[in-house]
Write a protein that holds these residues in place. Structure first.
Motif, short mmCIF file in Angstrom:
data_model
loop_
_atom_site.label_atom_id
_atom_site.label_comp_id
_atom_site.label_asym_id
_atom_site.label_seq_id
_atom_site.Cartn_x
_atom_site.Cartn_y
_atom_site.Cartn_z
N VAL A 92 0.85 -1.19 0.00
CA VAL A 92 0.00 0.00 0.00
C VAL A 92 0.89 1.24 0.00
N GLY A 93 0.57 2.20 -0.87
CA GLY A 93 1.40 3.40 -1.01
C GLY A 93 2.31 3.37 -2.22
N THR A 94 2.19 2.33 -3.05
CA THR A 94 3.05 2.21 -4.23
C THR A 94 2.50 3.04 -5.38
N GLN A 95 3.38 3.72 -6.06
CA GLN A 95 3.04 4.44 -7.28
C GLN A 95 3.65 3.71 -8.48
N VAL A 96 2.88 3.61 -9.55
CA VAL A 96 3.36 3.03 -10.81
C VAL A 96 3.62 4.18 -11.76
N ILE A 97 4.87 4.31 -12.21
CA ILE A 97 5.30 5.47 -12.99
C ILE A 97 5.79 5.01 -14.36
N ASP A 98 5.47 5.79 -15.36
CA ASP A 98 5.89 5.49 -16.73
C ASP A 98 7.41 5.35 -16.79
N GLY A 99 7.86 4.24 -17.39
CA GLY A 99 9.29 3.98 -17.44
C GLY A 99 10.04 4.83 -18.44
N GLU A 100 9.35 5.48 -19.38
CA GLU A 100 10.05 6.28 -20.39
C GLU A 100 10.49 7.63 -19.84
N ASP A 101 9.56 8.37 -19.25
CA ASP A 101 9.94 9.68 -18.73
C ASP A 101 10.27 9.67 -17.25
N GLY A 102 9.87 8.60 -16.54
CA GLY A 102 10.18 8.50 -15.12
C GLY A 102 9.44 9.49 -14.25
N GLU A 103 8.41 10.14 -14.78
CA GLU A 103 7.69 11.15 -14.01
C GLU A 103 6.18 10.96 -14.00
N THR A 104 5.62 10.51 -15.12
CA THR A 104 4.16 10.39 -15.23
C THR A 104 3.66 9.28 -14.33
#
Length: 352
Positions: A92-104
Protein backbone atom coordinates in the motif's frame (compact mmCIF):
# COMPACT_ATOMS: atom_id res chain seq x y z
CA UNK A 1 14.09 -8.27 5.19
CA UNK A 2 15.87 -5.74 2.98
CA UNK A 3 14.14 -2.44 2.34
CA UNK A 4 13.74 -1.39 -1.29
CA UNK A 5 11.50 1.52 -2.24
CA UNK A 6 11.89 1.58 -6.02
CA UNK A 7 12.22 -0.98 -8.78
CA UNK A 8 11.88 -1.07 -12.57
CA UNK A 9 9.90 -3.91 -14.13
CA UNK A 10 8.66 -4.99 -17.55
CA UNK A 11 4.97 -5.83 -17.99
CA UNK A 12 3.05 -7.22 -20.97
CA UNK A 13 -0.60 -8.13 -21.27
CA UNK A 14 -1.80 -11.18 -23.15
CA UNK A 15 -2.49 -11.06 -26.87
CA UNK A 16 -5.87 -12.11 -28.20
CA UNK A 17 -6.21 -15.59 -29.62
CA UNK A 18 -6.73 -16.06 -33.39
CA UNK A 19 -10.11 -16.91 -34.83
CA UNK A 20 -10.66 -20.29 -36.47
CA UNK A 21 -11.40 -21.22 -40.09
CA UNK A 22 -13.63 -24.29 -40.04
CA UNK A 23 -16.52 -25.81 -42.02
CA UNK A 24 -19.19 -28.27 -41.00
CA UNK A 25 -18.65 -31.71 -42.49
CA UNK A 26 -21.24 -33.82 -40.72
CA UNK A 27 -22.98 -36.73 -42.27
CA UNK A 28 -26.70 -36.28 -42.91
CA UNK A 29 -26.44 -32.51 -42.37
CA UNK A 30 -28.01 -30.94 -45.44
CA UNK A 31 -26.41 -27.50 -45.12
CA UNK A 32 -22.82 -27.18 -44.01
CA UNK A 33 -21.04 -23.87 -44.04
CA UNK A 34 -18.50 -22.07 -41.85
CA UNK A 35 -18.45 -22.71 -38.11
CA UNK A 36 -15.10 -21.26 -36.96
CA UNK A 37 -15.26 -19.68 -33.48
CA UNK A 38 -13.67 -16.48 -32.20
CA UNK A 39 -10.39 -16.36 -30.32
CA UNK A 40 -10.19 -15.75 -26.57
CA UNK A 41 -9.24 -12.47 -24.91
CA UNK A 42 -5.73 -12.09 -23.52
CA UNK A 43 -5.06 -11.60 -19.81
CA UNK A 44 -4.94 -8.13 -18.22
CA UNK A 45 -2.11 -6.74 -16.10
CA UNK A 46 -3.63 -5.75 -12.74
CA UNK A 47 -1.95 -4.09 -9.78
CA UNK A 48 -3.32 -4.75 -6.30
CA UNK A 49 -2.36 -3.00 -3.05
CA UNK A 50 -2.08 -5.48 -0.18
CA UNK A 51 -1.35 -5.08 3.50
CA UNK A 52 1.57 -6.82 5.18
CA UNK A 53 4.15 -5.61 2.65
CA UNK A 54 6.47 -2.65 3.23
CA UNK A 55 9.20 -3.22 0.66
CA UNK A 56 9.63 -3.83 -3.08
CA UNK A 57 12.52 -6.26 -2.60
CA UNK A 58 10.63 -9.05 -4.44
CA UNK A 59 10.80 -7.04 -7.66
CA UNK A 60 14.59 -7.03 -7.60
CA UNK A 61 14.61 -10.74 -8.41
CA UNK A 62 11.46 -10.96 -10.57
CA UNK A 63 11.38 -8.16 -13.10
CA UNK A 64 9.39 -9.49 -16.06
CA UNK A 65 5.63 -10.06 -15.88
CA UNK A 66 3.69 -11.45 -18.85
CA UNK A 67 0.00 -12.32 -18.84
CA UNK A 68 -1.01 -15.42 -20.86
CA UNK A 69 -2.52 -14.95 -24.31
CA UNK A 70 -6.01 -16.03 -25.28
CA UNK A 71 -6.68 -19.41 -26.79
CA UNK A 72 -7.50 -19.85 -30.45
CA UNK A 73 -11.04 -20.44 -31.68
CA UNK A 74 -12.17 -23.87 -32.90
CA UNK A 75 -14.77 -25.53 -35.06
CA UNK A 76 -18.41 -25.93 -34.06
CA UNK A 77 -18.38 -22.21 -33.23
CA UNK A 78 -16.24 -22.75 -30.12
CA UNK A 79 -14.63 -19.65 -28.62
CA UNK A 80 -11.06 -19.87 -27.40
CA UNK A 81 -10.32 -19.76 -23.68
CA UNK A 82 -9.57 -16.33 -22.23
CA UNK A 83 -6.14 -15.83 -20.78
CA UNK A 84 -5.94 -15.48 -16.99
CA UNK A 85 -5.37 -12.00 -15.64
CA UNK A 86 -1.97 -11.42 -14.02
CA UNK A 87 -2.31 -9.72 -10.62
CA UNK A 88 0.85 -8.02 -9.35
CA UNK A 89 0.67 -7.45 -5.59
CA UNK A 90 2.44 -4.37 -4.24
CA UNK A 91 2.59 -2.63 -0.85
CA UNK A 92 0.00 0.00 0.00
CA UNK A 93 1.40 3.40 -1.01
CA UNK A 94 3.05 2.21 -4.23
CA UNK A 95 3.04 4.44 -7.28
CA UNK A 96 3.36 3.03 -10.81
CA UNK A 97 5.30 5.47 -12.99
CA UNK A 98 5.89 5.49 -16.73
CA UNK A 99 9.29 3.98 -17.44
CA UNK A 100 10.05 6.28 -20.39
CA UNK A 101 9.94 9.68 -18.73
CA UNK A 102 10.18 8.50 -15.12
CA UNK A 103 7.69 11.15 -14.01
CA UNK A 104 4.16 10.39 -15.23
CA UNK A 105 2.22 8.66 -12.45
CA UNK A 106 0.02 5.98 -14.01
CA UNK A 107 -1.39 4.49 -10.79
CA UNK A 108 -1.36 5.53 -7.15
CA UNK A 109 -2.36 2.64 -4.89
CA UNK A 110 -3.19 4.14 -1.49
CA UNK A 111 -6.01 1.91 -0.21
CA UNK A 112 -5.72 -1.72 0.95
CA UNK A 113 -7.37 -4.01 -1.57
CA UNK A 114 -7.32 -1.39 -4.34
CA UNK A 115 -7.10 -3.06 -7.77
CA UNK A 116 -6.36 -1.21 -10.99
CA UNK A 117 -6.01 -2.50 -14.56
CA UNK A 118 -2.97 -0.95 -16.20
CA UNK A 119 -2.66 -2.95 -19.43
CA UNK A 120 -5.70 -4.57 -21.01
CA UNK A 121 -5.34 -7.86 -22.81
CA UNK A 122 -5.99 -7.99 -26.55
CA UNK A 123 -9.42 -9.04 -27.83
CA UNK A 124 -9.70 -12.33 -29.64
CA UNK A 125 -9.84 -12.48 -33.43
CA UNK A 126 -13.01 -13.27 -35.34
CA UNK A 127 -13.66 -16.76 -36.67
CA UNK A 128 -14.78 -17.30 -40.24
CA UNK A 129 -18.41 -17.82 -39.11
CA UNK A 130 -18.66 -14.11 -38.29
CA UNK A 131 -17.61 -13.22 -41.86
CA UNK A 132 -20.49 -15.14 -43.46
CA UNK A 133 -22.85 -12.98 -45.53
CA UNK A 134 -25.53 -13.57 -48.11
CA UNK A 135 -22.96 -13.14 -50.87
CA UNK A 136 -20.01 -14.78 -49.14
CA UNK A 137 -21.35 -18.14 -48.01
CA UNK A 138 -18.00 -19.83 -47.44
CA UNK A 139 -15.58 -17.21 -46.09
CA UNK A 140 -12.04 -18.17 -45.27
CA UNK A 141 -11.08 -14.95 -43.53
CA UNK A 142 -10.25 -14.89 -39.85
CA UNK A 143 -8.95 -12.35 -37.34
CA UNK A 144 -5.46 -12.93 -35.88
CA UNK A 145 -6.37 -11.35 -32.52
CA UNK A 146 -5.37 -7.98 -31.13
CA UNK A 147 -1.73 -7.65 -30.08
CA UNK A 148 -0.54 -7.38 -26.49
CA UNK A 149 0.44 -4.13 -24.78
CA UNK A 150 3.83 -3.86 -23.12
CA UNK A 151 5.88 -1.25 -21.32
CA UNK A 152 8.51 -0.65 -18.66
CA UNK A 153 7.31 0.95 -15.43
CA UNK A 154 8.91 2.18 -12.23
CA UNK A 155 7.45 1.09 -8.91
CA UNK A 156 8.04 3.66 -6.17
CA UNK A 157 6.93 3.07 -2.62
CA UNK A 158 5.83 6.00 -0.48
CA UNK A 159 5.09 4.74 2.99
CA UNK A 160 1.74 5.72 4.45
CA UNK A 161 2.30 7.47 7.77
CA UNK A 162 0.43 10.14 9.71
CA UNK A 163 3.52 11.81 11.17
CA UNK A 164 7.02 12.24 9.76
CA UNK A 165 10.21 12.59 11.79
CA UNK A 166 12.98 14.75 10.32
CA UNK A 167 16.21 16.32 11.52
CA UNK A 168 19.96 16.43 11.11
CA UNK A 169 21.99 13.23 11.57
CA UNK A 170 22.45 12.19 15.19
CA UNK A 171 19.59 14.39 16.40
CA UNK A 172 18.16 11.48 18.37
CA UNK A 173 15.42 10.38 15.98
CA UNK A 174 16.01 6.65 16.50
CA UNK A 175 15.96 7.04 20.27
CA UNK A 176 12.80 9.11 19.95
CA UNK A 177 10.90 6.52 17.90
CA UNK A 178 12.10 3.70 20.17
CA UNK A 179 10.79 5.61 23.19
CA UNK A 180 7.20 5.98 21.97
CA UNK A 181 6.77 2.89 19.74
CA UNK A 182 7.80 -0.76 19.70
CA UNK A 183 10.26 -0.14 16.88
CA UNK A 184 13.76 -1.52 17.40
CA UNK A 185 15.63 1.17 15.46
CA UNK A 186 19.41 1.08 15.56
CA UNK A 187 20.93 3.68 17.88
CA UNK A 188 24.55 4.80 17.67
CA UNK A 189 26.74 7.75 18.58
CA UNK A 190 27.61 8.59 14.99
CA UNK A 191 25.96 10.19 11.97
CA UNK A 192 23.63 8.28 9.62
CA UNK A 193 22.81 5.48 12.02
CA UNK A 194 19.47 5.23 10.19
CA UNK A 195 19.93 4.26 6.54
CA UNK A 196 16.34 3.33 5.68
CA UNK A 197 12.92 4.53 6.83
CA UNK A 198 11.47 3.13 10.04
CA UNK A 199 7.77 2.84 10.84
CA UNK A 200 6.21 2.67 14.29
CA UNK A 201 2.73 2.84 15.78
CA UNK A 202 2.24 5.41 18.55
CA UNK A 203 -0.52 4.97 21.14
CA UNK A 204 -1.43 8.16 22.97
CA UNK A 205 -4.67 9.28 24.66
CA UNK A 206 -6.41 6.13 23.44
CA UNK A 207 -5.50 7.10 19.90
CA UNK A 208 -3.14 5.47 17.43
CA UNK A 209 -1.11 6.93 14.58
CA UNK A 210 1.80 5.83 12.41
CA UNK A 211 5.17 7.58 12.77
CA UNK A 212 7.83 7.42 10.04
CA UNK A 213 11.51 8.07 10.74
CA UNK A 214 13.77 8.79 7.75
CA UNK A 215 17.57 9.14 7.50
CA UNK A 216 19.04 12.46 8.60
CA UNK A 217 19.32 15.43 6.27
CA UNK A 218 22.40 17.57 5.84
CA UNK A 219 23.10 20.71 3.84
CA UNK A 220 23.19 19.82 0.15
CA UNK A 221 21.07 16.67 0.49
CA UNK A 222 19.03 17.78 -2.53
CA UNK A 223 22.24 17.54 -4.60
CA UNK A 224 23.06 14.10 -3.21
CA UNK A 225 25.08 14.94 -0.10
CA UNK A 226 24.90 12.36 2.66
CA UNK A 227 22.25 9.79 1.78
CA UNK A 228 20.45 12.36 -0.39
CA UNK A 229 16.82 13.36 -0.13
CA UNK A 230 15.22 10.38 -1.87
CA UNK A 231 13.69 9.13 1.38
CA UNK A 232 11.71 12.36 1.76
CA UNK A 233 9.14 10.77 -0.54
CA UNK A 234 8.08 8.57 2.37
CA UNK A 235 6.78 11.54 4.34
CA UNK A 236 4.96 13.27 1.47
CA UNK A 237 1.66 11.81 2.67
CA UNK A 238 2.15 12.78 6.33
CA UNK A 239 -0.22 15.27 7.94
CA UNK A 240 2.39 16.82 10.23
CA UNK A 241 6.18 16.72 10.64
CA UNK A 242 8.21 16.59 13.84
CA UNK A 243 11.58 18.31 13.47
CA UNK A 244 14.07 17.09 16.08
CA UNK A 245 16.91 19.44 16.97
CA UNK A 246 19.83 18.38 19.14
CA UNK A 247 20.27 20.86 22.00
CA UNK A 248 23.95 19.89 22.11
CA UNK A 249 24.45 21.11 18.56
CA UNK A 250 26.47 24.20 17.81
CA UNK A 251 23.58 26.29 16.49
CA UNK A 252 19.93 25.13 16.82
CA UNK A 253 18.74 27.97 14.56
CA UNK A 254 21.09 26.83 11.80
CA UNK A 255 19.78 23.26 12.16
CA UNK A 256 16.26 24.63 11.77
CA UNK A 257 17.11 26.45 8.54
CA UNK A 258 19.11 23.58 7.01
CA UNK A 259 16.20 21.17 7.20
CA UNK A 260 13.76 23.85 6.05
CA UNK A 261 15.91 24.59 2.99
CA UNK A 262 16.15 20.90 2.07
CA UNK A 263 12.39 20.46 2.35
CA UNK A 264 11.87 23.43 0.04
CA UNK A 265 14.46 22.12 -2.44
CA UNK A 266 12.77 18.71 -2.56
CA UNK A 267 9.31 20.14 -3.22
CA UNK A 268 6.23 17.97 -3.04
CA UNK A 269 4.62 20.40 -0.60
CA UNK A 270 6.82 19.28 2.31
CA UNK A 271 7.78 22.84 3.23
CA UNK A 272 4.09 23.72 3.56
CA UNK A 273 3.21 20.95 6.00
CA UNK A 274 2.71 21.79 9.70
CA UNK A 275 5.99 21.33 11.54
CA UNK A 276 6.46 20.87 15.28
CA UNK A 277 9.93 21.76 16.55
CA UNK A 278 11.22 19.44 19.29
CA UNK A 279 14.36 20.49 21.19
CA UNK A 280 15.82 17.09 22.06
CA UNK A 281 18.24 15.81 24.73
CA UNK A 282 17.26 18.36 27.39
CA UNK A 283 18.29 15.82 30.03
CA UNK A 284 21.93 16.60 29.23
CA UNK A 285 21.80 20.38 29.94
CA UNK A 286 20.40 22.75 32.55
CA UNK A 287 17.06 24.56 32.38
CA UNK A 288 18.68 27.94 31.66
CA UNK A 289 20.23 26.68 28.44
CA UNK A 290 16.91 25.09 27.42
CA UNK A 291 15.12 28.44 27.83
CA UNK A 292 17.82 30.28 25.87
CA UNK A 293 17.75 27.87 22.94
CA UNK A 294 13.97 27.80 22.96
CA UNK A 295 13.87 31.57 22.65
CA UNK A 296 16.49 31.46 19.89
CA UNK A 297 14.40 29.01 17.86
CA UNK A 298 11.31 31.16 18.23
CA UNK A 299 13.28 34.15 17.03
CA UNK A 300 14.41 32.09 14.03
CA UNK A 301 10.80 31.47 12.97
CA UNK A 302 9.65 28.42 14.95
CA UNK A 303 6.04 28.88 16.07
CA UNK A 304 6.01 26.20 18.78
CA UNK A 305 9.03 24.62 20.43
CA UNK A 306 8.73 21.54 22.65
CA UNK A 307 11.67 20.70 24.94
CA UNK A 308 11.85 16.91 25.18
CA UNK A 309 14.15 14.05 26.05
CA UNK A 310 13.97 11.04 23.78
CA UNK A 311 15.98 8.99 26.27
CA UNK A 312 13.85 9.66 29.38
CA UNK A 313 10.51 10.55 27.80
CA UNK A 314 10.34 13.96 29.44
CA UNK A 315 8.09 16.41 27.60
CA UNK A 316 6.68 13.73 25.28
CA UNK A 317 3.06 14.13 26.35
CA UNK A 318 2.93 17.80 25.38
CA UNK A 319 4.48 17.06 21.99
CA UNK A 320 2.16 14.14 21.25
CA UNK A 321 -0.85 16.21 22.32
CA UNK A 322 0.16 18.78 19.71
CA UNK A 323 0.48 16.02 17.12
CA UNK A 324 -3.08 14.87 17.78
CA UNK A 325 -4.32 18.38 17.00
CA UNK A 326 -3.26 17.86 13.37
CA UNK A 327 -4.80 14.39 12.99
CA UNK A 328 -8.43 13.60 12.18
CA UNK A 329 -10.70 13.62 15.23
CA UNK A 330 -11.75 10.28 16.65
CA UNK A 331 -15.01 9.00 15.28
CA UNK A 332 -18.06 8.70 17.48
CA UNK A 333 -19.94 5.49 18.26
CA UNK A 334 -23.58 5.03 19.17
CA UNK A 335 -24.39 3.15 22.35
CA UNK A 336 -27.38 0.83 22.70
CA UNK A 337 -29.28 3.51 24.64
CA UNK A 338 -28.97 5.91 21.70
CA UNK A 339 -26.32 8.11 23.28
CA UNK A 340 -23.30 9.11 21.19
CA UNK A 341 -19.97 8.34 22.78
CA UNK A 342 -16.58 9.62 21.62
CA UNK A 343 -13.93 6.95 21.12
CA UNK A 344 -11.43 9.09 23.04
CA UNK A 345 -13.48 8.53 26.20
CA UNK A 346 -13.36 4.77 25.88
CA UNK A 347 -10.71 2.62 27.52
CA UNK A 348 -8.59 0.55 25.16
CA UNK A 349 -9.72 -3.06 24.87
CA UNK A 350 -7.71 -5.62 26.79
CA UNK A 351 -8.14 -9.41 26.98
CA UNK A 352 -7.36 -9.42 30.70
Amino acid sequence: MHFLDQAKIFIRSGAGGPGAVSFRREKYVQYGGPDGGDGGKGGDIIFEAVTGLNTLIDFRYTQHFRAPRGGGGAGKNRTGAAGDDLVIKVPVGTQVIDGEDGETVLLDLTEPGQREVLLRGGDGGRGNLSYKTSTNRAPRQFGPGWPAQEMYVWLRLKLLADVGLVGLPNAGKSTFINQITNTKAKVGDYAFTTLRPQLGVVRHRNREFVLADIPGLIAGAAEGAGVGDRFLGHIERCRVLIHLIDINGTDPAEALHIVQDELEAYGGGLDEKPRLIALNKIDTVDAELVSAFRAELRAAGARRVFPISGATGKGMNALLDAVLEHLPAATATERPDGEVEDIEDQKPWSPI
